[in-house]
Enzyme design. Structure first.
Site, PDB file in Angstrom:
ATOM      1  N   LYS A  75       4.778  -0.233   7.645  1.00 29.78           N
ATOM      2  CA  LYS A  75       5.741  -1.254   8.074  1.00 29.78           C
ATOM      3  C   LYS A  75       6.419  -1.909   6.870  1.00 29.78           C
ATOM      4  O   LYS A  75       7.616  -2.113   6.871  1.00 29.78           O
ATOM      5  CB  LYS A  75       5.054  -2.372   8.887  1.00 29.78           C
ATOM      6  CG  LYS A  75       4.425  -1.923  10.181  1.00 29.78           C
ATOM      7  CD  LYS A  75       3.955  -3.120  11.007  1.00 29.78           C
ATOM      8  CE  LYS A  75       2.897  -3.983  10.335  1.00 29.78           C
ATOM      9  NZ  LYS A  75       1.588  -3.356  10.173  1.00 29.78           N
ATOM     10  N   ARG A 125       1.372 -10.789  15.798  1.00 24.95           N
ATOM     11  CA  ARG A 125       0.196  -9.930  15.877  1.00 24.95           C
ATOM     12  C   ARG A 125      -0.708 -10.318  17.048  1.00 24.95           C
ATOM     13  O   ARG A 125      -1.730  -9.684  17.243  1.00 24.95           O
ATOM     14  CB  ARG A 125      -0.602 -10.054  14.585  1.00 24.95           C
ATOM     15  CG  ARG A 125      -0.359  -8.902  13.609  1.00 24.95           C
ATOM     16  CD  ARG A 125      -0.958  -9.324  12.301  1.00 24.95           C
ATOM     17  NE  ARG A 125      -1.529  -8.276  11.542  1.00 24.95           N
ATOM     18  CZ  ARG A 125      -1.086  -7.886  10.342  1.00 24.95           C
ATOM     19  NH1 ARG A 125      -0.003  -8.419   9.845  1.00 24.95           N
ATOM     20  NH2 ARG A 125      -1.737  -6.975   9.651  1.00 24.95           N
ATOM     21  N   ARG A 143      -5.041   3.706  -1.264  1.00 25.84           N
ATOM     22  CA  ARG A 143      -3.946   2.880  -1.790  1.00 25.84           C
ATOM     23  C   ARG A 143      -4.396   2.110  -3.025  1.00 25.84           C
ATOM     24  O   ARG A 143      -5.495   1.567  -3.068  1.00 25.84           O
ATOM     25  CB  ARG A 143      -3.483   1.913  -0.694  1.00 25.84           C
ATOM     26  CG  ARG A 143      -2.326   1.042  -1.108  1.00 25.84           C
ATOM     27  CD  ARG A 143      -1.582   0.509   0.073  1.00 25.84           C
ATOM     28  NE  ARG A 143      -2.290  -0.547   0.776  1.00 25.84           N
ATOM     29  CZ  ARG A 143      -1.775  -1.209   1.817  1.00 25.84           C
ATOM     30  NH1 ARG A 143      -0.574  -0.904   2.256  1.00 25.84           N
ATOM     31  NH2 ARG A 143      -2.463  -2.163   2.415  1.00 25.84           N
ATOM     32  N   ARG A 181      -6.719  -3.295  -3.260  1.00 24.86           N
ATOM     33  CA  ARG A 181      -6.716  -4.555  -2.520  1.00 24.86           C
ATOM     34  C   ARG A 181      -8.083  -4.743  -1.883  1.00 24.86           C
ATOM     35  O   ARG A 181      -8.646  -3.808  -1.326  1.00 24.86           O
ATOM     36  CB  ARG A 181      -5.646  -4.492  -1.422  1.00 24.86           C
ATOM     37  CG  ARG A 181      -4.414  -5.287  -1.702  1.00 24.86           C
ATOM     38  CD  ARG A 181      -3.314  -4.965  -0.730  1.00 24.86           C
ATOM     39  NE  ARG A 181      -3.606  -5.356   0.646  1.00 24.86           N
ATOM     40  CZ  ARG A 181      -2.711  -5.297   1.634  1.00 24.86           C
ATOM     41  NH1 ARG A 181      -1.497  -4.875   1.392  1.00 24.86           N
ATOM     42  NH2 ARG A 181      -3.037  -5.650   2.854  1.00 24.86           N
ATOM     43  N   ARG A 238     -10.170  -4.343  10.185  1.00 26.29           N
ATOM     44  CA  ARG A 238      -8.748  -4.632  10.423  1.00 26.29           C
ATOM     45  C   ARG A 238      -8.224  -3.799  11.592  1.00 26.29           C
ATOM     46  O   ARG A 238      -7.441  -4.273  12.409  1.00 26.29           O
ATOM     47  CB  ARG A 238      -7.927  -4.329   9.162  1.00 26.29           C
ATOM     48  CG  ARG A 238      -8.169  -5.333   8.049  1.00 26.29           C
ATOM     49  CD  ARG A 238      -7.609  -4.841   6.734  1.00 26.29           C
ATOM     50  NE  ARG A 238      -6.170  -4.911   6.648  1.00 26.29           N
ATOM     51  CZ  ARG A 238      -5.446  -4.297   5.724  1.00 26.29           C
ATOM     52  NH1 ARG A 238      -6.039  -3.555   4.810  1.00 26.29           N
ATOM     53  NH2 ARG A 238      -4.142  -4.419   5.704  1.00 26.29           N
TER      54      ARG A 238
HETATM   55  P1  AMP Z   1      -0.921  -7.137   6.182  1.00 30.19           P
HETATM   56  O1  AMP Z   1      -0.570  -6.887   4.771  1.00 30.19           O
HETATM   57  O2  AMP Z   1       0.290  -7.358   7.062  1.00 30.19           O
HETATM   58  O3  AMP Z   1      -1.834  -6.086   6.758  1.00 30.19           O
HETATM   59  O4  AMP Z   1      -1.714  -8.532   6.215  1.00 30.19           O
HETATM   60  C1  AMP Z   1      -2.884  -8.726   5.463  1.00 30.19           C
HETATM   61  C2  AMP Z   1      -3.762  -9.763   6.136  1.00 30.19           C
HETATM   62  O5  AMP Z   1      -3.058 -11.009   6.253  1.00 30.19           O
HETATM   63  C3  AMP Z   1      -4.194  -9.422   7.550  1.00 30.19           C
HETATM   64  O6  AMP Z   1      -5.332  -8.572   7.581  1.00 30.19           O
HETATM   65  C4  AMP Z   1      -4.506 -10.816   8.103  1.00 30.19           C
HETATM   66  O7  AMP Z   1      -5.756 -11.316   7.620  1.00 30.19           O
HETATM   67  C5  AMP Z   1      -3.402 -11.654   7.470  1.00 30.19           C
HETATM   68  N1  AMP Z   1      -2.200 -11.662   8.340  1.00 30.19           N
HETATM   69  C6  AMP Z   1      -0.988 -11.083   8.095  1.00 30.19           C
HETATM   70  N2  AMP Z   1      -0.130 -11.296   9.105  1.00 30.19           N
HETATM   71  C7  AMP Z   1      -0.811 -12.017  10.031  1.00 30.19           C
HETATM   72  C8  AMP Z   1      -0.473 -12.542  11.316  1.00 30.19           C
HETATM   73  N3  AMP Z   1       0.743 -12.362  11.874  1.00 30.19           N
HETATM   74  N4  AMP Z   1      -1.443 -13.242  11.977  1.00 30.19           N
HETATM   75  C9  AMP Z   1      -2.654 -13.463  11.442  1.00 30.19           C
HETATM   76  N5  AMP Z   1      -3.044 -12.971  10.254  1.00 30.19           N
HETATM   77  C10 AMP Z   1      -2.134 -12.262   9.539  1.00 30.19           C
END
Ligand code: AMP
Length: 234
Positions: free
Chosen positions: A13, A88, A127, A160, A171
């Site tokens: 994404k 989400r 990654r 990460r 996740r």
């Molecule tokens: P991502 O890089 O988008 O996978 O986000 C990394 C982490 O940030 C996720 O595993 C969540 O812990 C937090 N996070 C990102 N976006 C959201 C969201 N819309 N709602 C809640 N937690 C989020």
């Protein structure tokens, strides 16, 4: 144009949001990036988010929703945006509708990135990221020129914290439990478009371009047909 990108972590994404943002001149709003920025700068928000992120859990809705609401009120979002990683949960999606309603606007489409869990596992576990410039690599699919070293900054790449295998499993669990129901939610509203995100990056970008173009052409009064990728109409 107001677009949201849906999909499990690691489906690409972020990569496609950056592509679309550049191409269409719309801001990319990534909640994950906002949390990581705060984490890096050790802000109170970053400290709070870290506890959830490291465990592969979602940051609580009330925290995330407030951040996105504030961001969407900024001037650069007036003509559109690409939301990457938000909403989400159903509650986040309701709050997004509310903000857009208040702005006298509505979503144009929800692009769903479809990829099998095993593919995601391979992508995330391999990654690596440069702690300085943030560029991401993959040990197999996009290796740096010199193993483990950033091509630009010449410093060691890191993994990460939340890309470790046990965290990725959590996740994915959060995704299936809390985010996947949004697919049906947007499908019912006729806003959902599915993309096969297991394809190579360029092929996915081309598919997204076609989707966006179709929406633009079906809204001729809203978007300029003379400027093929001007999506900045309200
Ligand atoms: P991502 O890089 O988008 O996978 O986000 C990394 C982490 O940030 C996720 O595993 C969540 O812990 C937090 N996070 C990102 N976006 C959201 C969201 N819309 N709602 C809640 N937690 C989020």
């Amino acid at each position: 144009m107001k677009i949201i990108l849906l999909g499990a972590p690691g489906v690409g994404k972020g990569t496609q949001a950056a592509f679309l943002s550049k191409k269409a001149g719309l801001p990319q709003i990534s909640t994950g990036d906002i949390f990581r920025y705060n984490l890096k700068n050790e802000t109170p928000l970053g400290k709070l988010a870290k506890g959830y992120m490291d465990k592969g859990l979602l940051v609580p809705d009330e925290v995330t929703i407030n951040i996105v609401q504030d961001r969407l009120m900024q001037e650069d979002c007036k003509y559109g945006f690409i939301l990457d990683g938000f909403p989400r949960t159903l509650s986040q999606s309701e709050s997004l509708d509310k903000v857009l309603n208040e702005m006298g606007s509505a979503l144009d489409c929800a692009i769903n990135f479809d990829v099998a869990d095993q593919v995601i596992m391979n992508r995330l576990a391999g990654r690596r990221v440069c702690p300085n410039c943030g560029k991401t690599f993959h040990i197999v699919y996009e290796p740096p020129r010199e193993q483990g070293i950033c091509d630009t900054c010449r410093i060691p790449l890191t993994q990460r914290e939340d890309d470790r295998e046990e965290t990725v499993i959590k996740r994915l669990h959060s995704y299936h439990e809390q985010t996947e129901p949004l697919i049906e939610h947007y499908q019912r509203r006729n806003l959902l478009v599915n993309v096969d995100a297991a394809k190579p990056i360029d092929a996915v970008s081309a598919e997204i371009e076609m989707i966006i173009d179709k929406i633009r052409l079906s809204n001729k009064e809203k978007y300029s047909i003379h400027k093929p990728f001007d999506l900045t109409a309200g």
